[in-house]
Scaffold this motif. Structure first.
Motif, PDB file in Angstrom:
ATOM      1  N   ALA A   1       4.327 -10.236   3.217  1.00 58.23           N
ATOM      2  CA  ALA A   1       4.015  -9.154   4.162  1.00 58.23           C
ATOM      3  C   ALA A   1       4.698  -7.855   3.756  1.00 58.23           C
ATOM      4  CB  ALA A   1       4.438  -9.562   5.580  1.00 58.23           C
ATOM      5  N   GLY A   2       5.936  -7.915   3.257  1.00 59.66           N
ATOM      6  CA  GLY A   2       6.638  -6.702   2.863  1.00 59.66           C
ATOM      7  C   GLY A   2       5.961  -6.002   1.704  1.00 59.66           C
ATOM      8  N   VAL A   3       5.457  -6.770   0.736  1.00 58.94           N
ATOM      9  CA  VAL A   3       4.778  -6.175  -0.415  1.00 58.94           C
ATOM     10  C   VAL A   3       3.445  -5.580   0.008  1.00 58.94           C
ATOM     11  CG1 VAL A   3       3.806  -6.646  -2.693  1.00 58.94           C
ATOM     12  CG2 VAL A   3       5.940  -7.744  -1.996  1.00 58.94           C
ATOM     13  N   GLU A   4       2.705  -6.294   0.865  1.00 56.60           N
ATOM     14  CA  GLU A   4       1.413  -5.788   1.321  1.00 56.60           C
ATOM     15  C   GLU A   4       1.569  -4.498   2.134  1.00 56.60           C
ATOM     16  OE1 GLU A   4      -0.146  -9.052   3.463  1.00 56.60           O
ATOM     17  OE2 GLU A   4      -0.589 -10.273   1.678  1.00 56.60           O
ATOM     18  N   ASP A   5       2.589  -4.454   2.994  1.00 59.39           N
ATOM     19  CA  ASP A   5       2.827  -3.228   3.764  1.00 59.39           C
ATOM     20  C   ASP A   5       3.218  -2.068   2.853  1.00 59.39           C
ATOM     21  OD1 ASP A   5       2.267  -4.619   6.037  1.00 59.39           O
ATOM     22  OD2 ASP A   5       4.354  -4.893   6.669  1.00 59.39           O
ATOM     23  N   THR A   6       3.939  -2.383   1.778  1.00 62.61           N
ATOM     24  CA  THR A   6       4.317  -1.322   0.840  1.00 62.61           C
ATOM     25  C   THR A   6       3.101  -0.726   0.160  1.00 62.61           C
ATOM     26  OG1 THR A   6       6.473  -2.384   0.442  1.00 62.61           O
ATOM     27  CG2 THR A   6       5.711  -0.795  -1.188  1.00 62.61           C
ATOM     28  N   VAL A   7       2.202  -1.570  -0.288  1.00 62.05           N
ATOM     29  CA  VAL A   7       0.995  -1.088  -0.958  1.00 62.05           C
ATOM     30  C   VAL A   7       0.117  -0.305   0.010  1.00 62.05           C
ATOM     31  CG1 VAL A   7      -1.100  -1.811  -2.170  1.00 62.05           C
ATOM     32  CG2 VAL A   7       1.070  -2.966  -2.627  1.00 62.05           C
ATOM     33  N   GLU A   8       0.034  -0.750   1.251  1.00 60.06           N
ATOM     34  CA  GLU A   8      -0.775  -0.041   2.244  1.00 60.06           C
ATOM     35  C   GLU A   8      -0.184   1.321   2.564  1.00 60.06           C
ATOM     36  OE1 GLU A   8      -2.458  -0.686   6.817  1.00 60.06           O
ATOM     37  OE2 GLU A   8      -1.374  -2.289   5.776  1.00 60.06           O
ATOM     38  N   ALA A   9       1.166   1.418   2.692  1.00 61.78           N
ATOM     39  CA  ALA A   9       1.805   2.710   2.946  1.00 61.78           C
ATOM     40  C   ALA A   9       1.677   3.633   1.746  1.00 61.78           C
ATOM     41  CB  ALA A   9       3.283   2.508   3.295  1.00 61.78           C
ATOM     42  N   ALA A  10       1.671   3.075   0.538  1.00 65.74           N
ATOM     43  CA  ALA A  10       1.536   3.907  -0.657  1.00 65.74           C
ATOM     44  C   ALA A  10       0.145   4.506  -0.778  1.00 65.74           C
ATOM     45  CB  ALA A  10       1.858   3.079  -1.900  1.00 65.74           C
ATOM     46  N   ALA A  11      -0.858   3.845  -0.209  1.00 64.95           N
ATOM     47  CA  ALA A  11      -2.218   4.377  -0.303  1.00 64.95           C
ATOM     48  C   ALA A  11      -2.344   5.701   0.423  1.00 64.95           C
ATOM     49  CB  ALA A  11      -3.206   3.354   0.265  1.00 64.95           C
ATOM     50  N   ARG A  12      -1.536   5.935   1.465  1.00 66.65           N
ATOM     51  CA  ARG A  12      -1.581   7.215   2.184  1.00 66.65           C
ATOM     52  C   ARG A  12      -1.073   8.351   1.296  1.00 66.65           C
ATOM     53  NH1 ARG A  12       1.070   3.768   6.033  1.00 66.65           N
ATOM     54  NH2 ARG A  12      -0.447   2.895   7.505  1.00 66.65           N
TER      55      ARG A  12
END
Length: 624
Positions: free
Chosen positions: A566-577
């Protein structure tokens, strides 16, 4: 000097260190009020809430009473030349509205040598934070402090002044290394006030001796003996510089004058050194020197009590016992033959913290940073002055009308006329046009990698372009909350906090998703705050991509349930912004920590950020 116990618990007299610091501060302010040559007082590490009480006490000493004290002039980060040296007055008379240029607050504080004005008590200029003072204020301090005569030339004003104002400034020791030495050396009286506890200024002023309360009227100068000058050089050392020697010598001269002594001796030089926080070692004495002067514990007439530490008291008692009749002097340790012993270092609380500054120093601290002079960015920022206009954008209306009013009689027109030669435009302080955002993942560094080498190109770019810096940290062992990222803003990479952030120990948690979210917020705020935004911005992410704290845990402050990916997925999602932001001015780089396994995570993060990948170190280092 006998000081009554304070009515509050701010200054407990049963604490010897607090009482000694309060006594030294009061004595230093009295000396600065008595001698115009000691016009600058710099207090290091003074608590911000104590700036106003200390300034109030200083104004009482300058005026001789609380009733006659003048309100001080306060300088800050937004002061301009037009705020300090001149002011414009509008008046209504029979001929309409008239404009006049009058002296500003810094000119009002000093004596005009041509007219003889400037009587009354010496005014006070207060700088709550010297490190944040505007470049204009720093230049004014360099020009006025310690000067016998100063010439001020501004539009509509030309004065020859005899500076008489006193300056009281506060500064953190960590910030002193970033200031100009020309500015710091103008403050003749310096001492550390990190542990100051001050009673109400009115009570403290009433408890002073009458001679001290009248110090603002001045004291009769006394000569300085050759022994005193020699002792001053010994106390400061061979590399102190002329300004420091002059400052300590003048302080010793004022101490002697307040004590009623006919001349300043080496003892007054030692008293002045202790006053500003220098550690004083007693010079070696031989049997032919005679007995040491008695110390009965009473203060000298009109002066402060002599402070003798326990170590010095023990050495003095040993000398008395050794010089009694019928006793022999015991041989001490062998001393080398040569020059006299050097000064004892002042320690971390000394008056010259800029000598021990570890961080890099600004090359031109008294010069305003470069900025764009054309385009929309030139019309933003704080106004710091005016100049003749070259176009009709961002006109300085008051200055333009004032210039036109000066020539109305010569033009002989029926109506108020503004000629092109009257037009003036604003000169504005440059808004930050270069921004560097650094995200540091401390858990990816380890003990075998110095990531400063990988960050050096970005730090050099920020230094040469005078960029502001936003540092975001995740995974530090001393973090306030290990589930959340921390951040701070700095005016430049020379801020000591930036260097300290590069060497924090690693912790357990890695809230990388929260750190990327904070970076996106910082960039969005930067681009929105300054209209069209800065000319160029860099986001540098140093990580191995293994975030083990989900974003919901960082927001709530609680970690519940399984983490998994979950931490890695949230990081990638926040980076997309961040990847969707304007790429004409924003550059993103990911520094690969080369950790195994999961060595592809930095590249996945870089794809989401739209970033380039920079090699941090070659080869993997195994599990963390």
């Amino acid at each position: 000097m006998v000081i009554r116990p304070p009515s509050r618990t701010d200054a407990p007299v049963d604490d010897p260190r607090a009482a000694d610091l309060m006594r030294r501060l009061t004595h230093a302010l009295v000396c600065a009020a008595a001698d115009p040559a000691l016009s600058g007082v710099l207090l290091l590490d003074l608590e911000p809430r104590l700036v106003a009480p200390v300034a109030r006490l200083f104004t009482h000493l300058l005026a001789g009473s609380a009733e006659a004290a003048r309100p001080p002039v306060v300088l800050g980060a937004a002061d301009r030349d037009e705020d300090l040296w001149t002011r414009t007055r509008l008046r209504q008379d029979t001929h309409g509205i008239t404009f006049s240029t009058e002296p500003g607050p810094l000119v009002d504080t000093d004596t005009d040598t041509g007219t003889g004005t400037g009587g009354g008590p010496a005014p006070l200029v207060v700088v709550p934070d010297l490190a944040r003072l505007s470049v204009t204020g720093m230049r004014a301090a360099v020009q006025l402090l310690g000067a016998d005569v100063a010439v001020v030339e501004r539009t509509g004003l030309r004065r020859t002044l005899r500076p008489r104002a006193r300056w009281l400034a506060a500064c953190r020791s960590a910030d002193a290394g970033r200031l100009s030495r020309h500015l710091l050396d103008r403050f003749a009286v310096r001492l550390s006030a990190a542990e100051l506890r001050l009673p109400p200024p009115d009570e403290l002023f009433d408890a002073l001796p009458a001679a001290w309360r009248a110090a603002g009227r001045g004291v009769a100068p006394v000569p300085v003996t050759d022994e005193a000058l020699t002792r001053v050089r010994e106390l400061l050392g061979p590399n102190a510089g002329v300004r420091r020697e002059l400052a300590l010598g003048r302080l010793a001269r004022t101490v002697a004058a307040l004590d009623g002594a006919p001349a300043a001796s080496d003892g007054h030089g030692e008293t002045a050194a202790r006053l500003i926080g220098l550690t004083v070692s007693e010079p070696p004495r031989g049997p032919q020197d005679g007995p040491a002067p008695p110390d009965d514990g009473e203060p000298p007439p009109g002066g402060a009590p002599r402070t003798v530490s326990a170590r010095h008291r023990g050495e003095r008692d040993d000398r008395h016992r050794a010089r009694r009749p019928g006793t022999l002097l015991e041989s001490g340790p062998a001393e080398g033959v040569g020059s006299a012993p050097g000064p004892v270092p002042a320690g971390p609380g000394g008056p010259f913290p800029e000598d021990e500054a570890a961080g890099p120093r600004d090359f031109v601290p008294l010069r305003a940073p470069g900025r764009r002079t054309s385009g929309p960015a030139a019309a933003r920022g704080t106004v710091i002055g005016t100049r003749r206009a070259t176009d009709l954008r961002d006109l300085a209306w008051v200055r333009t009308v004032r210039e036109a009013a000066v020539h109305q009689r010569l033009r002989r027109t029926d109506r108020f006329t503004v000629s092109p030669v009257d037009l003036h435009g604003n000169v504005r302080a440059g808004a930050p046009e270069r921004v560097l955002v650094i995200l540091l993942d401390h858990t990816c560094r380890g003990d075998d990698w110095d990531w400063q080498d990988a960050l050096t190109p970005f730090l050099q770019w920020a230094y040469t372009s005078r960029a502001t810096v936003q540092v975001i940290e995740v995974g530090a062992a001393d973090a306030a909350d290990e589930l959340r990222a921390g951040s701070f803003a700095a005016r430049s990479v020379l801020d000591p906090r930036v260097l300290a952030a590069l060497y924090r120990p690693a912790g357990r948690a890695t809230p990388l998703a929260h750190g990327v979210e904070l970076a996106a917020q910082a960039l969005r705020r930067t681009f929105r705050q300054h209209g069209t935004g800065p000319a160029e911005a860099w986001l540098v992410v140093v990580t191995d991509g293994r975030g083990n704290v989900p974003l919901r845990a960082s927001h709530s402050g609680r970690l519940t349930g399984e983490v998994a990916a979950a931490g890695v997925e949230d990081t990638v999602e926040a980076a997309a912004r961040i990847g969707a932001m304007d790429r004409t001015r924003l550059h993103v780089a990911v520094v690969d920590a080369a950790r195994e396994p999961y060595g592809d995570l930095p590249f996945v993060l870089a794809d989401s950020l739209g970033a380039t990948v920079a090699e941090g170190r070659a080869g993997g280092t195994g599990e963390r």
